[in-house]
Design a protein around this motif. Structure first.
Motif, PDB file in Angstrom:
ATOM      1  N   MET A  31      25.365  38.036  23.469  1.00 22.83           N
ATOM      2  CA  MET A  31      25.715  38.909  22.341  1.00 22.83           C
ATOM      3  C   MET A  31      24.921  38.466  21.121  1.00 22.83           C
ATOM      4  SD  MET A  31      29.466  39.629  20.701  1.00 22.83           S
ATOM      5  CE  MET A  31      30.055  40.257  22.277  1.00 22.83           C
ATOM      6  N   SER A  32      24.241  39.383  20.493  1.00 24.51           N
ATOM      7  CA  SER A  32      23.339  39.001  19.408  1.00 24.51           C
ATOM      8  C   SER A  32      23.991  38.974  18.046  1.00 24.51           C
ATOM      9  CB  SER A  32      22.159  39.982  19.365  1.00 24.51           C
ATOM     10  OG  SER A  32      22.642  41.292  19.133  1.00 24.51           O
ATOM     11  N   ALA A  33      25.201  39.464  17.942  1.00 24.96           N
ATOM     12  CA  ALA A  33      25.854  39.492  16.631  1.00 24.96           C
ATOM     13  C   ALA A  33      26.260  38.098  16.214  1.00 24.96           C
ATOM     14  CB  ALA A  33      27.073  40.394  16.667  1.00 24.96           C
ATOM     15  N   SER A  34      26.228  37.841  14.901  1.00 23.71           N
ATOM     16  CA  SER A  34      26.652  36.551  14.356  1.00 23.71           C
ATOM     17  C   SER A  34      27.955  36.746  13.615  1.00 23.71           C
ATOM     18  CB  SER A  34      25.583  36.024  13.394  1.00 23.71           C
ATOM     19  OG  SER A  34      26.058  34.896  12.711  1.00 23.71           O
ATOM     20  N   HIS A  35      28.918  35.889  13.903  1.00 30.40           N
ATOM     21  CA  HIS A  35      30.231  36.018  13.282  1.00 30.40           C
ATOM     22  C   HIS A  35      30.458  34.857  12.338  1.00 30.40           C
ATOM     23  CE1 HIS A  35      31.286  39.165  16.191  1.00 30.40           C
ATOM     24  NE2 HIS A  35      30.633  38.408  17.058  1.00 30.40           N
ATOM     25  N   ALA A  36      30.879  35.174  11.140  1.00 33.60           N
ATOM     26  CA  ALA A  36      31.148  34.112  10.166  1.00 33.60           C
ATOM     27  C   ALA A  36      32.370  34.498   9.367  1.00 33.60           C
ATOM     28  CB  ALA A  36      29.954  33.922   9.245  1.00 33.60           C
ATOM     29  N   HIS A  37      33.122  33.494   8.974  1.00 38.84           N
ATOM     30  CA  HIS A  37      34.360  33.761   8.248  1.00 38.84           C
ATOM     31  C   HIS A  37      34.417  32.883   7.019  1.00 38.84           C
ATOM     32  CE1 HIS A  37      35.877  35.968  11.746  1.00 38.84           C
ATOM     33  NE2 HIS A  37      35.278  35.018  12.448  1.00 38.84           N
ATOM     34  N   SER A  38      34.977  33.445   5.958  1.00 34.45           N
ATOM     35  CA  SER A  38      35.123  32.662   4.732  1.00 34.45           C
ATOM     36  C   SER A  38      36.494  32.903   4.153  1.00 34.45           C
ATOM     37  CB  SER A  38      34.055  33.085   3.711  1.00 34.45           C
ATOM     38  OG  SER A  38      34.247  32.411   2.504  1.00 34.45           O
ATOM     39  N   HIS A  39      37.116  31.843   3.656  1.00 37.00           N
ATOM     40  CA  HIS A  39      38.458  31.962   3.095  1.00 37.00           C
ATOM     41  C   HIS A  39      38.481  31.358   1.711  1.00 37.00           C
ATOM     42  CE1 HIS A  39      39.590  32.954   7.168  1.00 37.00           C
ATOM     43  NE2 HIS A  39      38.981  31.849   7.570  1.00 37.00           N
ATOM     44  N   SER A  40      39.091  32.072   0.775  1.00 34.56           N
ATOM     45  CA  SER A  40      39.194  31.564  -0.592  1.00 34.56           C
ATOM     46  C   SER A  40      40.647  31.385  -0.963  1.00 34.56           C
ATOM     47  CB  SER A  40      38.540  32.559  -1.572  1.00 34.56           C
ATOM     48  OG  SER A  40      38.774  32.166  -2.890  1.00 34.56           O
ATOM     49  N   HIS A  41      41.001  30.197  -1.467  1.00 30.10           N
ATOM     50  CA  HIS A  41      42.384  29.914  -1.845  1.00 30.10           C
ATOM     51  C   HIS A  41      42.487  29.451  -3.281  1.00 30.10           C
ATOM     52  CE1 HIS A  41      43.574  30.256   2.363  1.00 30.10           C
ATOM     53  NE2 HIS A  41      42.495  29.551   2.645  1.00 30.10           N
ATOM     54  N   GLU A  42      41.490  29.743  -4.083  1.00 22.06           N
ATOM     55  CA  GLU A  42      41.496  29.281  -5.458  1.00 22.06           C
ATOM     56  C   GLU A  42      42.486  30.083  -6.277  1.00 22.06           C
ATOM     57  OE1 GLU A  42      37.497  29.693  -6.839  1.00 22.06           O
ATOM     58  OE2 GLU A  42      36.699  29.277  -4.865  1.00 22.06           O
ATOM     59  N   GLY A  43      42.880  29.534  -7.444  1.00 23.66           N
ATOM     60  CA  GLY A  43      43.728  30.299  -8.351  1.00 23.66           C
ATOM     61  C   GLY A  43      42.915  31.371  -9.027  1.00 23.66           C
TER      62      GLY A  43
ATOM     63  N   HIS B 297      32.661  34.797  -3.478  1.00 26.96           N
ATOM     64  CA  HIS B 297      32.805  34.529  -4.916  1.00 26.96           C
ATOM     65  C   HIS B 297      33.079  35.811  -5.687  1.00 26.96           C
ATOM     66  CE1 HIS B 297      32.086  32.672  -8.831  1.00 26.96           C
ATOM     67  NE2 HIS B 297      31.305  33.699  -9.114  1.00 26.96           N
ATOM     68  N   GLU B 298      32.307  36.864  -5.409  1.00 27.14           N
ATOM     69  CA  GLU B 298      32.459  38.116  -6.146  1.00 27.14           C
ATOM     70  C   GLU B 298      33.787  38.803  -5.825  1.00 27.14           C
ATOM     71  OE1 GLU B 298      30.494  39.395  -8.530  1.00 27.14           O
ATOM     72  OE2 GLU B 298      29.368  37.528  -8.404  1.00 27.14           O
ATOM     73  N   LEU B 299      34.203  38.765  -4.574  1.00 29.63           N
ATOM     74  CA  LEU B 299      35.477  39.378  -4.202  1.00 29.63           C
ATOM     75  C   LEU B 299      36.635  38.701  -4.922  1.00 29.63           C
ATOM     76  CD1 LEU B 299      34.971  39.866  -0.355  1.00 29.63           C
ATOM     77  CD2 LEU B 299      35.207  41.684  -2.063  1.00 29.63           C
ATOM     78  N   HIS B 300      36.509  37.394  -5.096  1.00 24.52           N
ATOM     79  CA  HIS B 300      37.571  36.655  -5.785  1.00 24.52           C
ATOM     80  C   HIS B 300      37.554  36.919  -7.281  1.00 24.52           C
ATOM     81  CE1 HIS B 300      39.319  33.041  -7.760  1.00 24.52           C
ATOM     82  NE2 HIS B 300      40.223  33.184  -6.826  1.00 24.52           N
ATOM     83  N   GLU B 301      36.389  36.797  -7.893  1.00 24.07           N
ATOM     84  CA  GLU B 301      36.289  36.902  -9.349  1.00 24.07           C
ATOM     85  C   GLU B 301      36.446  38.330  -9.859  1.00 24.07           C
ATOM     86  OE1 GLU B 301      36.158  34.338 -11.470  1.00 24.07           O
ATOM     87  OE2 GLU B 301      36.457  33.137  -9.665  1.00 24.07           O
ATOM     88  N   ARG B 302      35.863  39.298  -9.153  1.00 21.67           N
ATOM     89  CA  ARG B 302      35.871  40.682  -9.637  1.00 21.67           C
ATOM     90  C   ARG B 302      37.084  41.480  -9.174  1.00 21.67           C
ATOM     91  NH1 ARG B 302      30.008  43.113  -8.297  1.00 21.67           N
ATOM     92  NH2 ARG B 302      31.189  45.014  -8.788  1.00 21.67           N
ATOM     93  N   PHE B 303      37.593  41.145  -7.982  1.00 24.03           N
ATOM     94  CA  PHE B 303      38.645  41.982  -7.404  1.00 24.03           C
ATOM     95  C   PHE B 303      39.946  41.237  -7.111  1.00 24.03           C
ATOM     96  CE2 PHE B 303      34.478  43.704  -6.066  1.00 24.03           C
ATOM     97  CZ  PHE B 303      34.543  44.949  -6.685  1.00 24.03           C
ATOM     98  N   GLY B 304      39.978  39.932  -7.304  1.00 25.37           N
ATOM     99  CA  GLY B 304      41.201  39.175  -7.082  1.00 25.37           C
ATOM    100  C   GLY B 304      41.571  39.010  -5.624  1.00 25.37           C
ATOM    101  N   ILE B 305      40.599  39.026  -4.720  1.00 22.69           N
ATOM    102  CA  ILE B 305      40.855  38.820  -3.296  1.00 22.69           C
ATOM    103  C   ILE B 305      40.940  37.319  -3.033  1.00 22.69           C
ATOM    104  CG2 ILE B 305      40.053  39.223  -0.946  1.00 22.69           C
ATOM    105  CD1 ILE B 305      40.820  41.762  -2.451  1.00 22.69           C
TER     106      ILE B 305
END
Length: 309
Positions: A1-13, A279-287
């Motif tokens: 399978m040629s797809a690359s899977h990556a995951h990122s988790h943010s738990h900052e305030g 970073h952008e999802l957290h800072e701009r959208f509160g994810i």
């Protein structure tokens, strides 16, 4: 399978989406003060034959239960995840907000029924007693509401507590006015009328809480989150050619999670894309908890329930 899977988790305030970390003291003070007032108000309401006082005492009792539930949920949501509960008890805060709304609706049904019965069987109401007891209620409810003022925008549970207390202060003010009018005019019918007005006030303050908590329990996108703007941002990331399987939901009354598949045209810079997007999802959208899956687009993985923004 040629797809690359990556995951990122943010738990900052995130300062735009959270109030102070703990409201333990506010909950404790609110519960003690309001429970004591419920006992006093119910007793004086019974002795003065005032349905509006008894109705307000019933409403305040439901608020005490709401505060207890919200406090317990707040404590549970901070428990660490386990092997079986990988998200911990975060969702308990959503369930508490939903139960609080349901308790309030049950309370207003009982108040409305008693008020209607009182029209057919009026009782003599002692206006002066109603005035002084309700005046104490204004001070207690307003003071408790102020304890939750700073966190009402960042946490649905805290907002529920604030709305309950603020509505109670307004209701107590209405009872004071009714007591004054009854004392000077003898209009006993005003007591059940005020009780019905209390029902309307409680319903209005409860409706949005019920709607928001129910939507969060059903994993809807939180109302403060712009899903279309998030999808537009993700699509604008250099080398991203497609965005699909985007899902956004509330993990708790303060944390929002997101999962998405990103198809890229230039394999090799996955870490950079993930770092920037997180970073952008957290800072701009509160994810608070984003999970990103990177793909080359060489195999179909679109889910049957995919939607279009």
């Amino acid at each position: 399978m040629s797809a690359s899977h990556a995951h990122s988790h943010s738990h900052e305030g995130h300062s735009h989406h959270h109030g102070p970390a703990s409201y333990n003291r506010a909950f404790l003070i609110g519960i003690i003060l309001n429970m004591a007032f419920v006992i006093v108000e119910a007793a004086y309401g019974y002795l003065s034959h005032s349905l509006s006082l008894v109705a307000d005492a019933g409403h305040n009792l439901s608020d005490v239960l709401a505060l207890v539930l919200a406090w317990v949920a707040s404590l549970l949501s901070k428990k660490l995840p386990t092997e079986r509960r990988t998200y911990g008890f975060r969702r308990s805060s959503i369930l508490a907000a939903l139960f609080n709304a349901i308790f309030l609706l049950a309370a207003i049904f009982i108040i409305a029924w008693e008020a209607i019965q009182r029209f057919a069987n009026p009782e003599l109401v002692t206006g002066s007693t109603v005035i002084w007891v309700a005046a104490v209620g204004i001070a207690i409810n307003a003071g408790t509401a102020l304890l939750f003022l700073s966190g009402r925008k960042g946490d649905l549970n805290v907002r529920g507590a604030f709305l309950h207390m603020a509505a109670d202060a307004g209701v107590s003010l209405g009872v004071v006015i009714a007591g004054i009018v009854i004392m000077f005019t003898g209009w006993q019918w005003l007591d059940p009328v005020v009780s019905l007005l209390i029902v309307v006030v409680i319903f209005i303050s409860t409706w949005n809480l019920l709607k928001d908590s129910l939507n969060m329990a059903l994993d809807s996108v939180p109302p403060e989150i712009d899903a279309a703007a998030i999808k537009s941002y993700l699509a604008s990331i250099p080398s991203v050619t497609d965005v699909h399987d985007l899902h956004i939901w509330g993990m708790s009354t303060t944390e929002t999670a997101l999962t998405v598949h990103l198809v890229i045209s230039e394999p090799g810079n996955n870490d950079q894309i993930i770092q920037q997007a997180t970073h952008e999802l957290h800072e701009r959208f509160g994810i608070e908890h984003p999970t990103l899956q990177i793909e080359n687009g060489t195999f179909p993985c679109r889910m049957a329930d995919e939607y279009t923004i």
